[in-house]
Design a protein around this motif. Structure first.
Motif, PDB file in Angstrom:
ATOM      1  N   GLY A 144       0.788  -1.238   0.000  1.00 18.79           N
ATOM      2  CA  GLY A 144       0.000   0.000   0.000  1.00 18.79           C
ATOM      3  C   GLY A 144       0.812   1.275   0.000  1.00 18.79           C
ATOM      4  O   GLY A 144       1.884   1.375   0.593  1.00 18.79           O
ATOM      5  N   SER A 145       0.261   2.291  -0.674  1.00  9.73           N
ATOM      6  CA  SER A 145       0.914   3.595  -0.707  1.00  9.73           C
ATOM      7  C   SER A 145       0.734   4.367   0.598  1.00  9.73           C
ATOM      8  O   SER A 145       1.451   5.331   0.844  1.00  9.73           O
ATOM      9  CB  SER A 145       0.377   4.434  -1.872  1.00  9.73           C
ATOM     10  N   SER A 146      -0.231   3.964   1.403  1.00  4.39           N
ATOM     11  CA  SER A 146      -0.344   4.605   2.718  1.00  4.39           C
ATOM     12  C   SER A 146       0.950   4.360   3.484  1.00  4.39           C
ATOM     13  O   SER A 146       1.518   5.274   4.082  1.00  4.39           O
ATOM     14  CB  SER A 146      -1.541   4.043   3.490  1.00  4.39           C
ATOM     15  N   LEU A 147       1.412   3.111   3.442  1.00  2.64           N
ATOM     16  CA  LEU A 147       2.696   2.784   4.055  1.00  2.64           C
ATOM     17  C   LEU A 147       3.831   3.459   3.271  1.00  2.64           C
ATOM     18  O   LEU A 147       4.794   3.957   3.858  1.00  2.64           O
ATOM     19  CB  LEU A 147       2.876   1.262   4.084  1.00  2.64           C
ATOM     20  N   ALA A 264       6.819  12.217  -4.285  1.00  2.00           N
ATOM     21  CA  ALA A 264       5.710  12.201  -5.233  1.00  2.00           C
ATOM     22  C   ALA A 264       4.768  11.056  -4.885  1.00  2.00           C
ATOM     23  O   ALA A 264       5.164   9.890  -4.926  1.00  2.00           O
ATOM     24  CB  ALA A 264       6.238  12.039  -6.651  1.00  2.00           C
ATOM     25  N   ASP A 265       3.546  11.398  -4.508  1.00  2.00           N
ATOM     26  CA  ASP A 265       2.536  10.375  -4.270  1.00  2.00           C
ATOM     27  C   ASP A 265       1.811  10.133  -5.592  1.00  2.00           C
ATOM     28  O   ASP A 265       0.838  10.808  -5.919  1.00  2.00           O
ATOM     29  CB  ASP A 265       1.564  10.835  -3.177  1.00  2.00           C
ATOM     30  N   ALA A 266       2.343   9.168  -6.353  1.00  2.00           N
ATOM     31  CA  ALA A 266       1.754   8.826  -7.654  1.00  2.00           C
ATOM     32  C   ALA A 266       0.974   7.525  -7.538  1.00  2.00           C
ATOM     33  O   ALA A 266       0.868   6.758  -8.496  1.00  2.00           O
ATOM     34  CB  ALA A 266       2.846   8.715  -8.711  1.00  2.00           C
ATOM     35  N   TRP A 293       3.838   4.301  -6.045  1.00  3.28           N
ATOM     36  CA  TRP A 293       2.923   3.966  -7.148  1.00  3.28           C
ATOM     37  C   TRP A 293       2.245   2.638  -6.835  1.00  3.28           C
ATOM     38  O   TRP A 293       2.922   1.671  -6.501  1.00  3.28           O
ATOM     39  CB  TRP A 293       3.709   3.893  -8.478  1.00  3.28           C
ATOM     40  N   ASP A 294       0.936   2.624  -6.943  1.00  4.61           N
ATOM     41  CA  ASP A 294       0.167   1.401  -6.668  1.00  4.61           C
ATOM     42  C   ASP A 294      -0.060   0.581  -7.928  1.00  4.61           C
ATOM     43  O   ASP A 294      -0.719   1.051  -8.871  1.00  4.61           O
ATOM     44  CB  ASP A 294      -1.221   1.764  -6.099  1.00  4.61           C
ATOM     45  N   ALA A 295       0.435  -0.642  -7.922  1.00  7.02           N
ATOM     46  CA  ALA A 295       0.154  -1.540  -9.057  1.00  7.02           C
ATOM     47  C   ALA A 295      -1.275  -2.075  -8.976  1.00  7.02           C
ATOM     48  O   ALA A 295      -1.761  -2.675  -9.922  1.00  7.02           O
ATOM     49  CB  ALA A 295       1.152  -2.693  -9.080  1.00  7.02           C
ATOM     50  N   HIS A 296      -1.943  -1.861  -7.845  1.00  4.67           N
ATOM     51  CA  HIS A 296      -3.319  -2.383  -7.731  1.00  4.67           C
ATOM     52  C   HIS A 296      -4.354  -1.387  -8.248  1.00  4.67           C
ATOM     53  O   HIS A 296      -5.549  -1.610  -8.110  1.00  4.67           O
ATOM     54  CB  HIS A 296      -3.643  -2.813  -6.299  1.00  4.67           C
ATOM     55  N   LYS A 297      -3.907  -0.299  -8.856  1.00  2.00           N
ATOM     56  CA  LYS A 297      -4.858   0.645  -9.429  1.00  2.00           C
ATOM     57  C   LYS A 297      -4.941   0.414 -10.950  1.00  2.00           C
ATOM     58  O   LYS A 297      -5.615  -0.507 -11.363  1.00  2.00           O
ATOM     59  CB  LYS A 297      -4.521   2.059  -8.990  1.00  2.00           C
ATOM     60  N   TRP A 298      -4.225   1.157 -11.748  1.00  2.00           N
ATOM     61  CA  TRP A 298      -4.353   0.979 -13.210  1.00  2.00           C
ATOM     62  C   TRP A 298      -3.887  -0.381 -13.705  1.00  2.00           C
ATOM     63  O   TRP A 298      -4.284  -0.823 -14.777  1.00  2.00           O
ATOM     64  CB  TRP A 298      -3.546   2.034 -13.958  1.00  2.00           C
TER      65      TRP A 298
END
Ligand SMILES: *Cc1c(COP(=O)(O)O)cnc(C)c1O
Length: 485
Positions: A144-147, A264-266, A293-298
């Motif tokens: 997670g990007s929160s972490l 950068a929060d991408a 960058w989250d791989a679980h999004k796009w």
């Protein structure tokens, strides 16, 4: 009951799994997105106070999974799912996650996960390259990007505030700059780091919640004039509510001038790097000190699959290098892809997060992902045009990325602001309960809008047109009901 199985048993269970997967993936629109049940009803049906003392067998437990859990879940792999920044999980990535679970080796050491360590270092490097970061950039996979945001700010703190790593956070004057549209995990990160709420200085934004660079510069100057130490800034690429982009190139210039860490929060917007709008919105990401960058999004890896990257990946090792002689044996320590990943993160047990991404990239290739991402922008443009064409809809802002916010306006236009805001919530609730689609509602500077995340590859204009129709007709009947009261 045993925990290892014979070949016929495994075949029987995997056949069952086959059926579940086929049902789920082959005809995604066949079942409703949600079998709506009220909260008390569902709690009544599923609540079970005590752990089961005697097992019912895997066969029956799987049956319960289908009837109780799956049937009462939101189907994220459904064309109507536009509620979250993640939608569905790609089939190869689901296989990757299952296989990673089967291997179950921790990725903290090369010794425990030799091949996986190399693959994970590699895939992080690939992700950095896809974003257009400098050669040599790389990093770590995280849940997670929160972490990711938290760890990035810890890196910033250790590098920028001399002696804080050794003596702790006694810098009462330390502040982080971001906008109030930054993801809430940034506020949590500041708090977790031992900084108070006052240490987060928020910068003014435009109609799409993007940072106004003049105010960013002014806020830095103001902090300095007050004797504070602005040590880090967060630029969001793909804002959570609007999908907008903070002006990262200009922020990078100022951060370099004032010796600040730029993160950068991408998490969401990283996907835009795969499109022809990358340079318009993301130029300057190369100058960020850390990027998440989250791989679980796009990319549709299963939740949660994130990379935290840096042009200098060793900053993570410098920050999180633990002292655990029982685990880390440095007798053959080398730098490069065999380095123990446990040195780079505060995690001890570490899942093989890169495997789903590796499997997808190997199976499809990055060109396929670029094509998918570009297709999402075409859909975004078409849907935006369709909304602009209908007088009873109003866009909140000109969309930058596949996050579309608009609202329904009654034909005669006579309604006060509070009634209009409530109307959007009511329309959305009706559509949610119908099980046809799930999208969100949000507040932007005091006005309520529908918020649709358009990265779901199953959602096309063929589904979107009837949905707009439904929104308009629910809107009209709800307005009539309001007027009657
Ligand atoms: C999704 C998102 C997050 C949170 O990431 P998780 O992976 O869900 O923890 C943070 N920031 C932005 C901008 C996001 O879009």
């Amino acid at each position: 009951m045993k925990d290892f199985h014979t070949e016929p048993e495994i075949r029987a269970y995997t056949r069952r799994l086959d059926d579940l997967l086929i049902d789920y993936y082959v005809d995604p629109a066949r079942d409703p997105l949600l079998n709506y049940t009220s909260k008390p009803e569902l709690a009544q049906a599923l609540n079970e106070p005590d752990p089961p003392r005697e097992g019912i067998g895997l066969d029956q437990a799987l049956q319960l999974f289908e009837t109780d859990i799956l049937a009462n879940s939101v189907k994220t792999w459904h064309p109507g799912f536009m509620n979250q920044m993640s939608a569905g999980a790609s089939f190869p990535a689901v296989m990757g996650a299952a296989l990673a679970a089967m291997m179950n080796g921790t990725l903290s050491t090369f010794e425990a996960s030799p091949a996986a360590t190399i693959i994970e270092h590699n895939v992080a490097r690939w992700m950095a390259e896809l974003l257009g970061m400098k050669p040599g950039s790389g990093g770590i996979f995280l849940p997670g990007s929160s972490l990711g945001n938290f760890l990035a700010l810890v890196v910033a703190r250790n590098n920028q505030l001399a002696d804080s790593a050794r003596h702790g956070m006694h810098h009462q004057d330390a502040v982080v700059l971001c906008s109030d549209a930054a993801h809430y995990s940034v506020a949590n990160a500041v708090n977790l780091m031992g900084l108070g709420r006052e240490s987060m200085v928020t910068v003014a934004t435009n109609e799409a919640n993007e940072i106004l660079i003049e105010d960013f510069a002014a806020k830095i100057e103001r902090c300095l004039a007050q004797g504070k130490r602005p040590f880090a800034a967060v630029a969001t690429l793909g804002l959570t509510v609007t999908g907008g982009f903070d002006p990262i190139a200009e922020m990078a210039e100022l951060c370099s001038r004032y010796d600040m860490h730029l993160h950068a929060d991408a998490a969401f917007g990283g996907g835009m790097a795969l499109t022809d709008r990358r340079d318009r919105f993301m130029q300057g990401i190369e100058a960020a000190d850390t990027v998440t960058w989250d791989a679980h999004k796009w990319l549709h890896a299963p939740l949660t699959c994130t990379v935290l990257l840096s042009p200098n990946p060793h900053v993570f090792k410098q920050t999180f290098n633990p002292d655990a002689p029982y685990l880390f044996h440095d007798f053959d320590e080398q730098t490069g892809v065999t380095e123990d990943l446990g040195h780079f993160t505060p995690l001890c047990g570490k899942q093989f997060h890169a495997l789903p991404v590796w499997l997808m990239l190997k199976a499809y290739g990055s060109d396929w992902f670029r094509h998918q991402a570009q297709t999402r922008l075409t859909f975004l443009d078409d849907l935006t045009a369709a909304i602009k064409n209908q007088p009873h809809f109003e866009l909140a802002y000109e969309p930058r990325s596949p996050v579309l916010c608009f609202r329904y306006l009654p034909r005669d236009g006579h309604a006060d602001a509070a009634t209009l805001n409530q109307l959007q919530v009511t329309i959305r609730e009706k559509i949610r309960a119908s099980g046809k689609a799930l999208f969100n509602v949000t507040d932007i500077k005091g006005t309520t809008y529908f918020r649709l995340i358009l990265i779901n590859p199953l959602m096309t204009m063929a589904e979107a047109q009837p949905l707009l129709h439904t929104i308009a007709s629910v809107g009209a009947s709800e307005t009539a009901a309001l007027r009657a009261n």
